[in-house]
Design a protein around this motif. Structure first.
Motif, short mmCIF file in Angstrom:
data_model
loop_
_atom_site.label_atom_id
_atom_site.label_comp_id
_atom_site.label_asym_id
_atom_site.label_seq_id
_atom_site.Cartn_x
_atom_site.Cartn_y
_atom_site.Cartn_z
N GLN A 1 14.35 82.24 31.92
CA GLN A 1 15.77 82.48 31.65
C GLN A 1 16.39 81.16 31.20
O GLN A 1 16.08 80.10 31.73
CB GLN A 1 16.48 82.98 32.90
N THR B 1 12.43 81.15 25.42
CA THR B 1 13.86 80.83 25.29
C THR B 1 14.15 79.88 24.13
O THR B 1 15.27 79.43 23.96
CB THR B 1 14.39 80.20 26.59
N GLN C 1 20.38 79.83 30.16
CA GLN C 1 21.80 80.09 29.99
C GLN C 1 22.44 78.81 29.45
O GLN C 1 22.29 77.74 30.05
CB GLN C 1 22.42 80.49 31.32
#
Length: 111
Positions: A8, A30, A10
């Motif tokens: 992940q 990513t 962000q």
């Protein structure tokens, strides 16, 4: 790799200044998000800050992308890395020992 094990990442803009806060991992899964963030959110004509205090991991390609983004900056517009993780510091030292990279590394809390 199953979806539950995917990395992940962000990335959010920092309020009131040129820069980004990065949370999570930069790896194969990513990389597109990382590339887009570096390309669109870090103007090369103004100083910018990357808050990396919550970056858990960055692979060699992600590091290369960061170095490439820094290469386009001027001395008047450095890229400041706030609390980069040890893995990034090691990769910069090992992979780019003689590279004239325009980074400023800070260990202080972001204000």
């Amino acid at each position: 790799m199953t979806d539950s094990h995917r990395s992940q990442l962000q990335v959010t803009r920092l309020p009131g200044q040129a820069g980004l806060r990065v949370i999570g991992d930069v790896d194969l899964s990513t990389r597109d998000t990382w590339r887009s963030a570096l390309d669109s959110a870090l103007p090369s004509v103004a100083p910018a800050l990357l808050d990396l205090s919550d970056l858990s991991f960055i692979d060699a390609r992600g590091t290369a992308m960061l170095v490439a983004a820094a290469q386009h900056r001027t001395a008047e517009a450095p890229l400041t890395l706030l609390r980069p993780p040890a893995v990034l510091r090691r990769m910069l030292t090992l992979l780019y020992p003689a590279e004239p990279v325009k980074f400023v590394i800070e260990e202080l809390e972001a204000s």
